[in-house]
Structures are given as C-alpha cells and as structure tokens.
Design a protein around this motif. Structure first.
Motif, mmCIF file in Angstrom:
data_model
loop_
_atom_site.group_PDB
_atom_site.id
_atom_site.type_symbol
_atom_site.label_atom_id
_atom_site.label_comp_id
_atom_site.label_asym_id
_atom_site.label_seq_id
_atom_site.Cartn_x
_atom_site.Cartn_y
_atom_site.Cartn_z
ATOM 1 N N GLN A 149 -40.937 3.807 25.529
ATOM 2 C CA GLN A 149 -41.231 2.839 26.582
ATOM 3 C C GLN A 149 -42.575 3.124 27.259
ATOM 4 N N ILE A 150 -43.122 4.325 27.064
ATOM 5 C CA ILE A 150 -44.405 4.668 27.667
ATOM 6 C C ILE A 150 -45.512 3.960 26.905
ATOM 7 N N GLN A 151 -46.317 3.202 27.628
ATOM 8 C CA GLN A 151 -47.429 2.480 27.029
ATOM 9 C C GLN A 151 -48.698 3.315 27.119
ATOM 10 N N HIS A 152 -49.591 3.086 26.170
ATOM 11 C CA HIS A 152 -50.839 3.839 26.136
ATOM 12 C C HIS A 152 -52.005 2.865 26.128
ATOM 13 N N LYS A 153 -52.949 3.127 27.014
ATOM 14 C CA LYS A 153 -54.104 2.239 27.127
ATOM 15 C C LYS A 153 -55.346 3.081 27.396
ATOM 16 N N PHE A 154 -56.484 2.439 27.312
ATOM 17 C CA PHE A 154 -57.750 3.106 27.608
ATOM 18 C C PHE A 154 -58.495 2.300 28.667
ATOM 19 N N VAL A 155 -59.038 3.008 29.641
ATOM 20 C CA VAL A 155 -59.839 2.350 30.670
ATOM 21 C C VAL A 155 -61.257 2.904 30.589
ATOM 22 N N ASP A 156 -62.217 2.039 30.817
ATOM 23 C CA ASP A 156 -63.625 2.423 30.773
ATOM 24 C C ASP A 156 -64.047 2.907 32.155
ATOM 25 N N VAL A 157 -64.420 4.179 32.229
ATOM 26 C CA VAL A 157 -64.848 4.779 33.497
ATOM 27 C C VAL A 157 -66.166 5.502 33.256
ATOM 28 N N GLY A 158 -67.207 5.008 33.858
ATOM 29 C CA GLY A 158 -68.506 5.658 33.727
ATOM 30 C C GLY A 158 -68.980 5.780 32.300
ATOM 31 N N GLY A 159 -68.633 4.819 31.470
ATOM 32 C CA GLY A 159 -69.058 4.838 30.076
ATOM 33 C C GLY A 159 -68.154 5.630 29.160
ATOM 34 N N LEU A 160 -67.108 6.242 29.706
ATOM 35 C CA LEU A 160 -66.137 6.977 28.893
ATOM 36 C C LEU A 160 -64.838 6.194 28.816
ATOM 37 N N LYS A 161 -64.185 6.254 27.668
ATOM 38 C CA LYS A 161 -62.862 5.655 27.529
ATOM 39 C C LYS A 161 -61.821 6.739 27.813
ATOM 40 N N LEU A 162 -61.117 6.553 28.924
ATOM 41 C CA LEU A 162 -60.116 7.525 29.337
ATOM 42 C C LEU A 162 -58.724 7.022 28.977
ATOM 43 N N HIS A 163 -57.945 7.900 28.365
ATOM 44 C CA HIS A 163 -56.591 7.545 27.959
ATOM 45 C C HIS A 163 -55.646 7.634 29.151
ATOM 46 N N VAL A 164 -54.775 6.639 29.260
ATOM 47 C CA VAL A 164 -53.796 6.577 30.346
ATOM 48 C C VAL A 164 -52.425 6.248 29.762
ATOM 49 N N ALA A 165 -51.446 7.081 30.073
ATOM 50 C CA ALA A 165 -50.053 6.776 29.746
ATOM 51 C C ALA A 165 -49.437 6.077 30.954
ATOM 52 N N ASP A 166 -48.632 5.036 30.716
ATOM 53 C CA ASP A 166 -48.214 4.145 31.800
ATOM 54 C C ASP A 166 -46.805 3.655 31.510
ATOM 55 N N ILE A 167 -45.925 3.758 32.510
ATOM 56 C CA ILE A 167 -44.562 3.257 32.353
ATOM 57 C C ILE A 167 -44.060 2.764 33.704
ATOM 58 N N GLY A 168 -43.273 1.701 33.665
ATOM 59 C CA GLY A 168 -42.717 1.149 34.894
ATOM 60 C C GLY A 168 -43.576 0.031 35.449
ATOM 61 N N THR A 169 -43.018 -0.651 36.450
ATOM 62 C CA THR A 169 -43.713 -1.786 37.062
ATOM 63 C C THR A 169 -43.553 -1.721 38.569
ATOM 64 N N GLY A 170 -44.269 -2.594 39.229
ATOM 65 C CA GLY A 170 -44.122 -2.706 40.675
ATOM 66 C C GLY A 170 -45.262 -2.075 41.438
ATOM 67 N N PRO A 171 -45.242 -2.235 42.770
ATOM 68 C CA PRO A 171 -46.360 -1.802 43.611
ATOM 69 C C PRO A 171 -46.353 -0.313 43.953
ATOM 70 N N ASN A 172 -45.230 0.366 43.754
ATOM 71 C CA ASN A 172 -45.125 1.772 44.132
ATOM 72 C C ASN A 172 -45.534 2.649 42.955
ATOM 73 N N VAL A 173 -46.740 3.219 43.039
ATOM 74 C CA VAL A 173 -47.359 3.878 41.887
ATOM 75 C C VAL A 173 -47.539 5.370 42.144
ATOM 76 N N VAL A 174 -47.190 6.162 41.148
ATOM 77 C CA VAL A 174 -47.367 7.616 41.188
ATOM 78 C C VAL A 174 -48.280 8.015 40.046
ATOM 79 N N VAL A 175 -49.331 8.757 40.361
ATOM 80 C CA VAL A 175 -50.292 9.219 39.360
ATOM 81 C C VAL A 175 -50.125 10.718 39.168
ATOM 82 N N PHE A 176 -49.949 11.127 37.928
ATOM 83 C CA PHE A 176 -49.709 12.526 37.580
ATOM 84 C C PHE A 176 -50.993 13.163 37.047
ATOM 85 N N LEU A 177 -51.318 14.345 37.570
ATOM 86 C CA LEU A 177 -52.549 15.057 37.229
ATOM 87 C C LEU A 177 -52.190 16.384 36.568
#
Length: 311
Positions: free
Chosen positions: A3-31
């Motif tokens: 169920q975990i989706q994988h996407k890439f976002v462009d940040v400062g010319g780099l493509k950064l990989h992001v794993a993403d699961i769940g929906t809604g406005p309440n977001v938790v970012v793991f470092l």
C-alpha cells in the motif's frame, strides 16, 4: 507494504524519493538515520495510515533511491534541512509532525527552529536536542569509535570496500544493536568487529536486510559518510534556538549512544527542557538503538498517543 506508494519530487534540481501512505490533512514526516533509509519506518507508516494519518518518509539526497548531490563531498546538514523544506513545498504540505531517528533528530530539530511555522510537533528517538555550541562534542570521542573512524576521509571507504553493501549493513545493524559502542583497536577496522557467523538481531530479518542492501547497492555510502559523520562540526547561527512545539524523545535503556559524553545527563537531568520546554521523555528499558524496528507495536502506540494529544 504494497500500500506504500513511491514517488519522486524535484527539489533543487535533485529527484528525491518519497515513500507515502495514507490520506488526509494530518501528515507525519519520518526522518531516517544511518544506516537506515525510508524502509526503516515501514512499521510506523502502516500503523499511522491505518489510524487515519498520512505518513511520508523521504530518502535524503545521496541515500537510497534519491539522487546524489553533484558534489557528495560537499553535502551538509543544511542541504538536508533545505531539501525537507523543498519537499514539503513540492507536496503542498503547510504543517507536519516530524519523527526523527539518529541524525534525523538533528535534521528535525534544526527544521523546527528554522521553520517553526511548518512544524506541529516533533517525536525523536535516542538522541536529545543538542543545544547551540555543542556541535564540537564529537572531539571527545576515542580514536577507535566508529564515528571517529567514519570521519576520517578514505578510511571507511576502504573498510566498507572490502565487502558488499549487504554485509556492510548487516555488520552495522549487529554493532549498533549492542549496548556498547563499537570501538576498534588502533590497527583494527570497524567491519572487523563483527564475526561473520554472528546472527542478525531477531527483529531484523534477512528480507529486511535484502531491502536495505538493494538500496545501498544503488546509492553507495559516499554521501552517507559525509552527512552525518563528516558534517558534525557544522555550525548554525540560530536567531532563536528554543524549540517551542511539543516534543517527545523515546530512549532505549540499552542504546549505546546513552554512554556518549553528556548525552545521558542531558536526557535524564531535565536540562533538555531549557531549549525544548514542552519536552516529554519516555524510556523502553530493553530498547537498543533501533527502537522503531525492535519494538514496533509499542513505539507505534507511543507515536499515536503523542499525535492524539497534539493534533
């Protein structure tokens, strides 16, 4: 995991990989920390999504599936913090909770002090908030400590280069799961501290190891050695070093990092509240350095309880 989706976002010319699961406005970012990767948060991401949260875990630049920086030898903590801000902008996220582990704690707290308007709260593992002027603490480490060895240009590269990525990650997971810090003798290398017959920790499977190995086969260890180990002396001129958002640190009673100079005192004495006034501290007595993988159900409940109080 499917169920975990994988996407890439462009940040400062780099493509950064992001794993993403769940929906809604309440977001938790793991470092993540080292030798971890987005995958180290798999248990927490699934649990939070099931509880109605959106969980996001990036790979830092030069880690896992994310692009390496053009000059890995010049990568800094500032880059990681800037990437986090860029990622939130790319994903159209205004405010999030941060969860940090190992050197991800430093990333999270730096972000919370530099961009407090973007952070609702911060939940960390093991490492406390290191107040301004404390970035030189590493100078007191013994020469044979793994941190000192990893800081020495070329030495870890040569040590790791004798082995494949899977064996390097295996050895580090074994070493970092112990209650004593990995310290080598003068003419001994860190990788030689592990007997090849030593089993993995019971909570870390061969399947898990294979997942990590595949990611480090792709990224290598060049950026990972620069950030954190060769960037520990980086100074930040913080206009206001106080972390005002709610914070909780969860500490394993058998985490070797408690024995680093000043760390246990900072956690247990309450001195941390000088800079993080809304700080709570919880101990898991049998916990080691990898709490979120070792005791996932207990950790998941602590995170959900914390979020429930502050969302």
């Amino acid at each position: 995991m499917d169920q975990i989706q994988h996407k890439f976002v462009d940040v400062g010319g780099l493509k950064l990989h992001v794993a993403d699961i769940g929906t809604g406005p309440n977001v938790v970012v793991f470092l993540h920390g080292f030798p971890e990767i987005w995958y180290s948060w798999r248990h927490q991401m699934i649990a939070l999504a099931a509880a109605g949260f959106r969980a996001i875990a990036p790979d830092y630049r030069g880690y896992g599936l994310s692009d390496p920086p053009p000059e890995p030898e010049k990568a800094t903590f500032s880059d990681i913090v800037s990437d986090l801000r860029g990622m939130l902008h790319a994903l159209d996220l205004s405010k999030v909770f941060l969860v940090g582990k190992d050197f991800g704690v430093r990333v999270g707290y730096l972000f919370a002090t530099l961009h407090p308007e973007r952070v609702l709260g911060i939940f960390t593992f093991g490492a406390p908030y290191m107040p301004p002027g404390s970035s030189q603490f590493y100078k007191y480490f013994p020469e044979g400590l793994y941190i000192s060895r990893f800081q020495e240009p070329g030495r870890a590269e040569a040590d790791f280069g004798r082995l494949d990525a899977k064996t390097v990650v295996r050895n580090i997971y074994i070493l970092f799961s112990r209650s004593e810090a990995p310290i080598a003798e003068k003419n001994q290398e860190i990788m030689d501290l592990v007997d090849p017959s030593t089993p993995l920790p019971p909570w870390f499977t061969e399947e898990d190891l294979a997942a990590y190995a595949a990611l480090y086969d792709k990224s290598g260890f060049q950026t990972a050695l620069k950030v954190p180990y060769r960037s520990l002396g980086e100074e930040f001129n913080l206009a206001d070093p106080i972390v005002k958002v709610p914070a909780l640190v969860i500490v394993g009673g058998k985490d070797y990092s408690l024995k680093f100079r000043g760390v246990e005192d900072l956690i247990k004495s309450g001195k941390g509240k000088q800079y993080v006034p809304n700080l709570e501290i919880t101990f898991i007595p049998e916990g080691t350095h990898f709490l979120q993988e070792q005791f996932p159900e207990q950790v998941n409940q602590l995170i959900l309880d914390f979020l429930g109080k502050h969302f």
